[in-house]
Each structure stands twice: as C-alpha cells, then as structure tokens.
Scaffold this active site. Structure first.
Site, PDB file in Angstrom:
ATOM      1  N   THR A  43     -12.166   1.618  -6.363  1.00  0.00           N
ATOM      2  CA  THR A  43     -12.753   2.117  -7.616  1.00  0.00           C
ATOM      3  C   THR A  43     -14.005   2.916  -7.264  1.00  0.00           C
ATOM      4  O   THR A  43     -15.120   2.519  -7.603  1.00  0.00           O
ATOM      5  CB  THR A  43     -13.104   0.971  -8.582  1.00  0.00           C
ATOM      6  N   ARG A  90     -20.149   4.479   4.454  1.00  0.00           N
ATOM      7  CA  ARG A  90     -20.378   4.904   3.076  1.00  0.00           C
ATOM      8  C   ARG A  90     -21.828   4.677   2.648  1.00  0.00           C
ATOM      9  O   ARG A  90     -22.343   3.574   2.703  1.00  0.00           O
ATOM     10  CB  ARG A  90     -19.418   4.163   2.134  1.00  0.00           C
ATOM     11  N   CYS A 143     -20.430  -1.123  -1.718  1.00  0.00           N
ATOM     12  CA  CYS A 143     -20.614  -1.859  -2.980  1.00  0.00           C
ATOM     13  C   CYS A 143     -21.875  -1.473  -3.737  1.00  0.00           C
ATOM     14  O   CYS A 143     -21.807  -0.975  -4.861  1.00  0.00           O
ATOM     15  CB  CYS A 143     -20.620  -3.359  -2.702  1.00  0.00           C
ATOM     16  N   LYS A 178     -19.788  -9.641 -11.380  1.00  0.00           N
ATOM     17  CA  LYS A 178     -19.763  -8.900 -10.121  1.00  0.00           C
ATOM     18  C   LYS A 178     -20.841  -7.826 -10.093  1.00  0.00           C
ATOM     19  O   LYS A 178     -21.623  -7.713  -9.136  1.00  0.00           O
ATOM     20  CB  LYS A 178     -18.379  -8.266  -9.934  1.00  0.00           C
ATOM     21  N   ASP A 184       0.842  -1.184   0.000  1.00  0.00           N
ATOM     22  CA  ASP A 184       0.000   0.000   0.000  1.00  0.00           C
ATOM     23  C   ASP A 184       0.879   1.236   0.000  1.00  0.00           C
ATOM     24  O   ASP A 184       1.920   1.266   0.667  1.00  0.00           O
ATOM     25  CB  ASP A 184      -0.925   0.024   1.222  1.00  0.00           C
TER      26      ASP A 184
END
Length: 439
Positions: free
Chosen positions: A86, A333, A263, A207, A30
């Site tokens: 993303t 989120r 998601c 997905k 990272d």
C-alpha cells in the site's frame, strides 16, 4: 488449518513462513512469476535474518508452498490473508489501495468455501468496509467475514516479532471471524501472547497510531539532540534519564539522522491524509513529518560543516558507511542516506560507500555514489568517514587502519556508536549527534 497469503513480499512471506512453522498449511501467492520461481529455488526476494532457513525448512516439511494462481492457492483455505503493498499514492500522499482492492475482487470471485478474509496490509480506516463490499459484490455464495489484523514487524527482527509478539490485534465484526482468528493464532496461546479483539475500524487505526507515535518519539529525541549540542548537554544521558520513566520508556529514543523505511514515512503521511478526509487534523504528526524530512538534509549539512563549510568541502571525498535505513535489512526506502548523499553531492563532494546488504538496492537511487566492496575500500583517500547506519560491522572498525587509509582522521558518527573520549584518544576529530565534540 489451511492459510492462503496473497502477496509474498516482506509481510506476506515472513507471516506465511511463520504460520507454516506453527504447523499450518500455508500457500503464499504472488502475481510476480519471477519472484515465485526464485522462491521455488530457495532465493529470498528480501533480506531478513533467518528467513531463508525458515522457508527452506517448512517447504521441505510440506507445510509451505508458492503459486501465482489465486484460485488454486485459496482453495480450501479457512483464512485468506491480503498482504500486498500500500505505497503512498503519487500526487496526494494517500495510501494506494488498488492492489488490496484487486485482490479482494479476485478472492471474492474465486472462493470455493466459507472463509475469513484478513487484511494484513497496512490500510486506512474504512478499508475493510470496502473490501467487504467488493467481496459481496462478486456474488460469492459462501460465508465470508472480513477481518483486520495489522502487522507489527520490525525489519531485521521480523521472525522474532511474529513468534513472540507484544500483542496481536484483531478487528472483527462477527463471531465467525473471531473464532477463525483464534484458531489461526492458537499456537501463540502457549506463549501467552496477548490478543486484543476490537472492531475493524479500531484495528485499522491502531496500526497507524502506533507508527505515528513511534515516529514522534524518534523525532522528539532528534530535536533534543540539536538542543543538547547548542546547550552543552549529552542526548544519550537525556534519553536515559527520561527513558527510565515508565510512562515514557527507553525504546525509540536513539538520536540519529531521522526515520526512514517502508512504514513510518508512508504511514505518517497516510494518517495525515485520513485525518484531512475526516476533518480531524493531527497537528503533532504534521510537525513530525516536516521535522523528519528536513533533518535528513540537515545531517548532510552537518558533514559539510565538519569538512570546514561549503567552500572547503567542494572537491573533497566522503566515505558513507551504511546506506539502508536501519541494519539487518536491504531496505532503502526513504533511507536518510539518500538525502545525505544528495546534499553532499550538491555541495561538490564525491562519495564512496559501503553497506553489507543494501548496495544493490542503493545503486539506482544513488547513481553518482561509488559502491565499494568493503568499508576500508570506501575509506581509502576519504577526507571524512560518516557512519549512517549502525551495522555491527562498523562498531569495531580498525581505527589505526582507518587513520592510515583516510586523508584525515575525521569521523562523523550519525548513530553515536563510538565513545567520544575513546575517539579522542585514538587521535580522531569526532563529531556525533547531540554529544560534545571530541578533537
């Protein structure tokens, strides 16, 4: 096998720790030096049940390590996973692939051996083609196969999902990629976990299609809940009745304040944008996104109505129990609590809140909300208690204590975790979602 995991966020860290627990030699990479420093100290950047112990055990065993150096981390790795974020791109809703492409460029320039580069991040169809082009453009002399391997991890249950998956989806274009991925997941062969090999573009679509379908189930049952309230039905009975049909299934049929998290919101939006790009609109998903967005504020208005309406609610206090989008995570989120709190605040309602894990993440998102150190501290002096997230800590509240602390015995249960008859017996005015009122 040596595995490199580029990206040590939720997906990368959970996947890396689980691969290490299978016996692979895993390096998590990272760019965030502070995150890597904390991981070296055993401090997790996210809350996920069991993750701290899993990481600690595999670090001690020498199978899991951390670094900020991509070239060092991928050296000798047969599989290099890309597991960076993303997020929805500002302005247009497309998935922001800049992090994925930046990693692909750096990996291509740093490879010192043949390897399979695996896209673990959730990416739109065709992303693997661009990753392959970027790596080839780097001029690497080594054999590289680009593979898609989407994750299907539920926050709060990610370790179990990884170790006992419903399926493993691998999108590969050549035997080299397929053979390496079989070796990566060989430990799961003992559990007879089904592995589905498809082409890369199909894997990328799977997905998004999966998340969009689950979001649709949630949104459908929420609309049925609204109908039940008006028609005199009970949404839990309806959900049970349709869920017993094997063609439908019982999962994701719990009525509530709408979906959120890392998601469903961004993936449904990204799927819409992909469909637009291909001139193949997905009207059902369009409706799902619109209905879910409006539902969150509708739940705030539901609380206002329970308080007696807009005029009557002004100046009153509400206790919000649960802020994260679901239990067993600290993820805020797109949590419904954000829109609920904003709707209440706009109506002049003051808010006190408690969440077992999410308050640190919630504070900058809800600056006007008073964060409390226990559910009962939030409830003290409240005109209404609202259950937003179904944490286990809220399933057995001391109802006598709640009544003694609150100004009024009014409970709005947006997760249907209590029985209306029991609440009536306990002396509460009780509102739930898609069920008859108890008062």
């Amino acid at each position: 096998m040596k595995i490199a995991m580029v990206g040590s966020g939720y997906v990368g860290l959970v996947s890396g720790a689980c691969f290490a627990d299978f016996g692979h030699d895993v390096v998590c990479i990272d760019k965030d030096q502070s995150k890597i420093d904390r991981l070296h100290q055993g401090i997790m950047p996210i809350y996920e049940p069991g993750l701290d112990a899993l990481v600690e055990n595999n670090v001690k065993a020498g199978r899991l390590s951390f670094t900020t150096d991509v070239a060092e981390g991928i050296r000798g790795a047969q599989a290099v996973f890309i597991a960076v974020g993303t997020p929805s791109r500002r302005g247009d809703g497309h998935a922001d692939l800049s992090f994925v492409y930046a990693v692909a460029e750096e990996v291509g320039a740093s490879l010192a051996n043949d390897a399979v580069v695996v896209t673990k991040s959730t990416v739109p169809v065709g992303t693997g083609d661009e990753v392959e082009r970027i790596i080839q453009a780097s001029g690497t002399p080594h054999k590289v196969s680009v593979v898609s391997n989407p994750e299907f991890l539920r926050e709060g249950a990610a370790i179990g999902d990884f170790k006992r998956p419903d399926r493993i989806v691998i999108g590969a274009e050549d035997d080299f990629g397929r053979d390496v991925m079989r070796e990566v997941y060989r430990p799961l062969f003992l559990n007879e976990s089904p592995i589905l090999f498809v082409n890369r573009r199909s894997s990328e679509l799977i997905k998004y299609a999966a998340n969009a379908f689950l979001a649709t189930k949630i949104t459908f049952i929420n609309e049925m809940a609204d109908l039940c309230e008006k028609a005199g039905g009970n949404v839990q009975d309806v959900a049970r009745g349709i869920g017993m049909d094997g063609r439908i299934g019982s999962k994701f049929l719990n009525a509530g304040p709408g979906y959120g998290g890392s998601c469903f919101p961004k993936d449904t939006l990204a799927l819409l944008k992909t469909a637009e790009d291909y001139d193949s609109p997905v009207r059902i998903v369009e409706a799902v996104v619109k209905v879910n967005d409006s539902r969150k504020r509708a739940m705030g208005r539901k609380v206002i109505d329970a308080l007696g309406g807009t005029k009557a609610s002004r100046g009153k206090k509400v206790a919000l129990l649960g802020l994260t989008f679901k239990p067993n995570t600290d993820d805020m989120r797109d949590s419904p609590s954000i829109d609920i709190a904003e709707t209440l605040g706009n109506a002049g309602v003051s808010i006190a809140a408690y969440d077992p894990e999410g308050m640190e993440q919630a504070r900058p998102l809800m600056p006007e909300v008073a964060m409390c150190d226990s559910p009962y501290a939030a409830i003290e002096g409240a005109d209404a208690v609202v259950i937003v997230t179904e944490w286990d800590a809220f399933r057995a509240l001391d109802l006598d204590r709640v009544k003694a602390l609150a100004k009024a015995p009014l409970l709005v249960d947006l997760r249907n975790i209590y029985n209306p008859d029991d609440m009536r017996t306990a002396g509460f005015t009780y509102h739930s979602v898609g069920r008859p009122r108890a008062e």
